[in-house]
Design a protein around this motif. Structure first.
Motif, short mmCIF file in Angstrom:
data_model
loop_
_atom_site.label_atom_id
_atom_site.label_comp_id
_atom_site.label_asym_id
_atom_site.label_seq_id
_atom_site.Cartn_x
_atom_site.Cartn_y
_atom_site.Cartn_z
N MET A 11 24.16 21.93 -6.66
CA MET A 11 25.46 21.32 -6.34
C MET A 11 25.48 20.78 -4.91
SD MET A 11 28.37 23.52 -8.40
CE MET A 11 28.42 24.80 -7.20
N SER A 12 24.85 21.50 -3.98
CA SER A 12 24.84 21.02 -2.60
C SER A 12 23.96 19.78 -2.46
CB SER A 12 24.38 22.11 -1.64
OG SER A 12 23.05 22.47 -1.91
N PHE A 13 22.81 19.75 -3.13
CA PHE A 13 21.96 18.55 -3.10
C PHE A 13 22.66 17.37 -3.78
CE2 PHE A 13 17.96 21.29 -2.74
CZ PHE A 13 17.86 21.06 -1.38
N LEU A 14 23.34 17.62 -4.86
CA LEU A 14 24.08 16.56 -5.56
C LEU A 14 25.21 16.03 -4.68
CD1 LEU A 14 24.35 14.99 -8.20
CD2 LEU A 14 25.88 16.76 -9.01
N GLY A 15 25.94 16.91 -4.05
CA GLY A 15 27.02 16.48 -3.15
C GLY A 15 26.49 15.68 -1.96
N LEU A 16 25.41 16.17 -1.37
CA LEU A 16 24.81 15.47 -0.24
C LEU A 16 24.28 14.10 -0.66
CD1 LEU A 16 23.99 15.67 2.74
CD2 LEU A 16 21.82 16.65 1.97
N THR A 17 23.69 14.02 -1.84
CA THR A 17 23.19 12.74 -2.35
C THR A 17 24.33 11.75 -2.54
OG1 THR A 17 21.35 13.86 -3.44
CG2 THR A 17 21.89 11.64 -4.20
N ILE A 18 25.44 12.20 -3.09
CA ILE A 18 26.59 11.32 -3.31
C ILE A 18 27.15 10.83 -1.97
CG2 ILE A 18 28.98 11.29 -4.12
CD1 ILE A 18 28.06 13.05 -6.46
N VAL A 19 27.25 11.72 -0.99
CA VAL A 19 27.77 11.33 0.33
C VAL A 19 26.84 10.30 0.99
CG1 VAL A 19 28.18 12.18 2.67
CG2 VAL A 19 29.08 13.43 0.72
N ILE A 20 25.54 10.54 0.95
CA ILE A 20 24.58 9.62 1.57
C ILE A 20 24.58 8.28 0.83
CG2 ILE A 20 22.12 9.21 1.94
CD1 ILE A 20 21.86 12.17 2.64
N LEU A 21 24.61 8.31 -0.49
CA LEU A 21 24.63 7.07 -1.28
C LEU A 21 25.89 6.25 -0.98
CD1 LEU A 21 23.27 5.36 -3.45
CD2 LEU A 21 24.49 6.68 -5.15
N THR A 22 27.03 6.91 -0.92
CA THR A 22 28.29 6.21 -0.62
C THR A 22 28.23 5.60 0.77
OG1 THR A 22 29.48 7.75 -2.05
CG2 THR A 22 30.78 6.47 -0.48
N GLY A 23 27.75 6.36 1.75
CA GLY A 23 27.63 5.83 3.11
C GLY A 23 26.68 4.64 3.18
N THR A 24 25.57 4.72 2.48
CA THR A 24 24.60 3.63 2.48
C THR A 24 25.19 2.37 1.85
OG1 THR A 24 22.79 5.22 2.32
CG2 THR A 24 22.29 2.95 1.73
N LEU A 25 25.89 2.53 0.74
CA LEU A 25 26.50 1.37 0.09
C LEU A 25 27.59 0.75 0.96
CD1 LEU A 25 26.74 2.61 -3.61
CD2 LEU A 25 25.19 0.92 -2.66
N LEU A 26 28.39 1.57 1.62
CA LEU A 26 29.41 1.02 2.52
C LEU A 26 28.78 0.28 3.70
CD1 LEU A 26 32.02 3.93 2.54
CD2 LEU A 26 32.24 1.68 1.45
N LEU A 27 27.73 0.84 4.26
CA LEU A 27 27.04 0.19 5.36
C LEU A 27 26.40 -1.12 4.92
CD1 LEU A 27 26.26 0.47 8.34
CD2 LEU A 27 24.18 1.62 7.59
N ALA A 28 25.80 -1.15 3.74
CA ALA A 28 25.18 -2.38 3.22
C ALA A 28 26.24 -3.45 2.98
CB ALA A 28 24.43 -2.09 1.93
N ARG A 29 27.38 -3.06 2.45
CA ARG A 29 28.45 -4.02 2.22
C ARG A 29 28.96 -4.60 3.53
NH1 ARG A 29 33.99 -3.39 -1.28
NH2 ARG A 29 34.92 -5.30 -0.50
N TRP A 30 29.18 -3.73 4.52
CA TRP A 30 29.65 -4.20 5.82
C TRP A 30 28.63 -5.15 6.45
CZ3 TRP A 30 27.53 -3.42 10.71
CH2 TRP A 30 28.33 -3.85 11.77
N SER A 31 27.35 -4.82 6.37
CA SER A 31 26.30 -5.66 6.94
C SER A 31 26.25 -7.01 6.25
CB SER A 31 24.95 -4.95 6.81
OG SER A 31 23.91 -5.78 7.26
N PHE A 32 26.36 -7.04 4.93
CA PHE A 32 26.36 -8.29 4.19
C PHE A 32 27.55 -9.16 4.58
CE2 PHE A 32 27.86 -10.79 0.57
CZ PHE A 32 26.77 -11.62 0.39
N GLU A 33 28.73 -8.56 4.69
CA GLU A 33 29.92 -9.33 5.05
C GLU A 33 29.79 -9.92 6.44
OE1 GLU A 33 33.18 -6.67 4.48
OE2 GLU A 33 33.19 -6.93 2.31
N GLN A 34 29.24 -9.16 7.39
CA GLN A 34 29.06 -9.67 8.75
C GLN A 34 28.05 -10.82 8.77
OE1 GLN A 34 30.85 -8.94 11.49
NE2 GLN A 34 32.08 -7.79 10.03
N GLY A 35 26.95 -10.65 8.05
CA GLY A 35 25.94 -11.71 7.98
C GLY A 35 26.47 -12.97 7.32
N PHE A 36 27.24 -12.81 6.27
CA PHE A 36 27.81 -13.96 5.59
C PHE A 36 28.84 -14.65 6.47
CE2 PHE A 36 30.68 -15.98 2.48
CZ PHE A 36 29.75 -16.81 1.87
#
Length: 112
Positions: A11-36
């Motif tokens: 459960m802790s690995f699953l929770g940590l994976t979800i948090v890291i994945l969400t953070g990565t996706l948010l960062l990628a979206r922000w980076s794409f919007e800035q570049g565009f």
């Protein structure tokens, strides 16, 4: 019911994976919007520079008179292309007619 150490770890690995994945996706979206946004701004800057030089040229050609320049209704300063449209549309593909340079009765070229 007690939770075993294995279940706690999963459960802790699953929770940590979800948090890291969400953070990565948010960062990628922000980076794409800035570049565009940077791309769109650069494109607009280029377009405005082209329009400014074209407008300055029209001003000089019309004896430094803005009234004459403003009276020109045909001028498209902000268009992507200043060339007139072609007089004829491009030919459509017709499978019954061979392309120019090929004989309809000739054998097809060999395949490699």
């Amino acid at each position: 019911m007690r939770i075993s150490i294995t279940q706690k770890l999963v459960m802790s690995f699953l929770g940590l994976t979800i948090v890291i994945l969400t953070g990565t996706l948010l960062l990628a979206r922000w980076s794409f919007e800035q570049g565009f946004l940077d791309y769109v701004n650069a494109l607009e800057q280029t377009r405005l520079q082209h329009s400014a030089s074209q407008l300055a040229q029209l001003y000089v050609e019309n004896n430094n008179n803005w009234q004459t320049v403003l009276g020109l209704r045909q001028v498209n300063l902000f268009g992507p292309n200043t060339r007139p449209p072609p007089s004829q549309p491009p030919p459509r593909f017709n499978p019954a007619r061979p392309p120019p340079g090929l004989d309809a009765n000739a054998a097809p070229p060999p395949r490699p």
